[in-house]
Design a protein around this motif. Structure first.
Motif, PDB file in Angstrom:
ATOM      1  N   ILE A  28      -6.973   4.412  -4.215  1.00 45.66           N
ATOM      2  CA  ILE A  28      -5.860   3.917  -3.399  1.00 45.66           C
ATOM      3  C   ILE A  28      -4.736   3.504  -4.340  1.00 45.66           C
ATOM      4  O   ILE A  28      -4.970   2.817  -5.336  1.00 45.66           O
TER       5      ILE A  28
ATOM      6  N   ARG B 238       0.851  -1.184   0.000  1.00 45.52           N
ATOM      7  CA  ARG B 238       0.000   0.000   0.000  1.00 45.52           C
ATOM      8  C   ARG B 238       0.894   1.243   0.000  1.00 45.52           C
ATOM      9  O   ARG B 238       1.844   1.337   0.765  1.00 45.52           O
ATOM     10  N   VAL B 239       0.564   2.208  -0.861  1.00 42.02           N
ATOM     11  CA  VAL B 239       1.338   3.439  -0.956  1.00 42.02           C
ATOM     12  C   VAL B 239       0.574   4.602  -0.335  1.00 42.02           C
ATOM     13  O   VAL B 239       1.083   5.278   0.552  1.00 42.02           O
ATOM     14  N   SER B 240      -0.653   4.843  -0.795  1.00 41.88           N
ATOM     15  CA  SER B 240      -1.409   5.986  -0.267  1.00 41.88           C
ATOM     16  C   SER B 240      -2.894   5.864  -0.587  1.00 41.88           C
ATOM     17  O   SER B 240      -3.292   5.146  -1.503  1.00 41.88           O
ATOM     18  N   ARG B 241      -3.683   6.599   0.192  1.00 47.23           N
ATOM     19  CA  ARG B 241      -5.132   6.678  -0.020  1.00 47.23           C
ATOM     20  C   ARG B 241      -5.453   8.126  -0.352  1.00 47.23           C
ATOM     21  O   ARG B 241      -4.973   9.040   0.320  1.00 47.23           O
ATOM     22  N   HIS B 242      -6.286   8.323  -1.371  1.00 51.06           N
ATOM     23  CA  HIS B 242      -6.713   9.654  -1.783  1.00 51.06           C
ATOM     24  C   HIS B 242      -8.220   9.750  -1.585  1.00 51.06           C
ATOM     25  O   HIS B 242      -8.980   9.022  -2.236  1.00 51.06           O
TER      26      HIS B 242
ATOM     27  N   CYS C  55      -3.406   1.589  -9.377  1.00 47.90           N
ATOM     28  CA  CYS C  55      -4.432   2.226  -8.544  1.00 47.90           C
ATOM     29  C   CYS C  55      -5.662   1.344  -8.443  1.00 47.90           C
ATOM     30  O   CYS C  55      -6.050   0.682  -9.394  1.00 47.90           O
TER      31      CYS C  55
ATOM     32  N   GLU D 291       3.645   0.578  -9.809  1.00 47.62           N
ATOM     33  CA  GLU D 291       2.488   1.255  -9.248  1.00 47.62           C
ATOM     34  C   GLU D 291       1.210   0.890 -10.002  1.00 47.62           C
ATOM     35  O   GLU D 291       1.223   0.692 -11.202  1.00 47.62           O
TER      36      GLU D 291
END
Length: 145
Positions: free
Chosen positions: A132, A117-121, A143, A141
């Protein structure tokens, strides 16, 4: 005229990355040629030495609708952020909290398969529905959208 496309990943371990993406996409590893039960049998019959039998792997959509996904071994590792990436449509038609809950559930499943997991927007109406960002086992990468 529309053309068929194939999505190709350069990678270090085609078999392992193909297994990850088969689970992520609901695809299956392409079957070996007719007359062979396994790819190892087919490659041996073709004269491919054992150390070269993981040079490539491919996935196909079991329904025949989506593009073929091909994985090829390359000597160099990933160098920078992907300029092109896959968006997995994990919550079509959903909005707000329901959408983000569906994305979180899929992110959790993919992490158990080897994603990071990298990030949640968060949703940012009117145009941003929320997504995500993750990476696959070789740091590519993608999404959840």
């Amino acid at each position: 005229m529309a053309r068929e496309i194939q999505i190709t990943f350069d990678c270090a371990d085609p078999a392992a990355l193909a297994e990850f993406w088969a689970e992520a996409l609901g695809y299956q590893v392409q079957a070996p040629p007719a007359g062979f039960e396994t790819w190892d049998q087919a490659l041996a019959a073709m004269g491919v030495p054992p150390e070269r039998r993981n040079d490539a792997s491919a996935l196909v959509d079991p329904d025949g609708a989506g593009p073929r996904v091909f994985f090829q071994r390359v000597p160099e590792g990933k160098q920078a952020k992907n300029r092109v990436h896959l968006d997995l449509r994990a919550a079509p038609g959903r909005t707000g909290d329901e959408r983000m809950a569906a994305l979180e559930a899929e992110a959790a499943r993919l992490v158990t398969l080897g994603a990071t997991r990298v990030s949640r927007h968060e949703p940012a109406p009117p145009l941003g529905a929320g997504h995500i960002i993750l990476t696959d086992p070789e740091d590519n990468e993608f999404c959840l959208d």
